[in-house]
Design a protein around this motif. Structure first.
Motif, PDB file in Angstrom:
ATOM      1  N   ALA A  89       0.787  -0.974  -0.080  1.00  0.00           N
ATOM      2  CA  ALA A  89       0.156  -0.027   0.204  1.00  0.00           C
ATOM      3  C   ALA A  89       0.798   1.065  -0.027  1.00  0.00           C
ATOM      4  N   PHE A 165      -7.380   2.974   2.714  1.00  0.00           N
ATOM      5  CA  PHE A 165      -7.450   2.488   1.370  1.00  0.00           C
ATOM      6  C   PHE A 165      -8.752   2.676   0.760  1.00  0.00           C
ATOM      7  N   SER A 211      -5.925  -2.493  -5.454  1.00  0.00           N
ATOM      8  CA  SER A 211      -6.403  -1.740  -4.641  1.00  0.00           C
ATOM      9  C   SER A 211      -7.631  -2.530  -4.046  1.00  0.00           C
TER      10      SER A 211
END
Length: 291
Positions: A89, A165, A211
């Motif tokens: 990430a 996220f 993602s």
């Protein structure tokens, strides 16, 4: 290493699955390292470390097949596999800001680009610390109470990861919609042809894909730890390989294929060439003034 009478696994971890994914992650990580050296993409360093974490995690899991009561080994494989996506990430967050800058779309970003990487990476670091602390509590003792406390700390870290996220995905989509409606000169000039465009559009779709994969994996992990050590999900190893190992391997392969340097490196080269041209055009004028 400390051992425990508390049931760490409700099954005997498979050697074949752990070794297979350790090998697959190793291959992808080595390729990422090659791409990193070739392109000088420093922003992908955390991603490579995440791949190394996966190799260590599944390697430790393979050894756990023979030592199912060792708390330290259990926490080690849990922690390394848990933390790897957090490192993925960090690199993904840094890529978005660079994409926006490369096509001069800062004014179209919902989150100011100068703060974007800092905000999302800060959330990522918070998630990393919480998950790491949870793993540390789990490995500090074989008691059921500490294992439960560690699991809930990890759930908190995963929750932070989900929030940031999700916000990152929304930010990306809003920018994509805006740049499509109001394209900049740079976004239009850098468009490539093909079914799967190797330009900023293809890179954004790659970011969306990885993602979503990480989000699905994080939701699975939240459910797993929220159910506790006697829950249905944690008691069946197949979920780990379907919703974590496979998903994260796809993330690594996706970024092997759509490596950001293909787009960002090309834009950097174009910008450098333009800067050199400007300098060469200005050099004679400067020389005349000196004369």
């Amino acid at each position: 290493m400390a051992s425990s009478t508390f049931v760490l696994y409700h099954y005997t971890p498979t050697v074949i699955g752990a070794v297979l994914f350790a090998a697959l992650f190793l291959l992808s990580t080595v390729f990422h390292l090659y791409q990193r050296v070739r392109t000088h993409a420093k922003y992908f360093n955390p991603f490579i470390v995440g791949g190394i974490f996966q190799v260590i995690g599944y390697g430790a899991r393979a050894v756990s097949h023979f030592h199912t009561t060792l708390t330290t080994l259990y926490a080690m494989q849990t922690l390394f596999i848990l933390l790897a996506p957090t490192l993925y990430a960090a690199s993904i967050y840094m890529v978005l800001g660079r994409v926006i800058k490369s096509i001069k779309g800062e004014h179209l970003s919902y989150v100011p680009v100068r703060f974007m990487t800092k905000i999302f990476v800060m959330g990522d670091v918070t998630s990393f610390i919480l998950q790491g602390a949870g793993g540390g509590v789990m490995s500090s003792s074989g008691s059921s109470n500490l294992l439960v406390i560690g699991q809930w700390i990890i759930v908190g870290g995963l929750g932070v990861q989900l929030v940031f996220f999700g916000a990152f995905l929304i930010t990306s989509i809003i920018f994509h919609c805006r740049i499509t409606r109001s394209p900049t000169e740079e976004s239009q000039s850098s468009v490539a042809s093909g079914l799967i465009p190797r330009d900023w559009r293809g890179l954004l779709f790659a970011l969306y894909t990885v993602s979503v994969l990480i989000l699905i994996r994080s939701v699975y992990r939240v459910v797993e730890f929220a159910q506790g050590n006697n829950g249905y999900v944690i008691s069946h190893e197949v979920f780990l390989y379907v919703f974590d190992a496979s998903m994260m391997f796809l993330v690594m392969v996706m970024m092997n294929i759509f490596h950001p340097s293909v787009v960002l490196g090309r834009n950097d080269t174009a910008a450098s060439r333009e800067l050199k041209n400007l300098r060469s055009e200005n050099r004679p004028a400067s020389a005349d003034r000196q004369c």
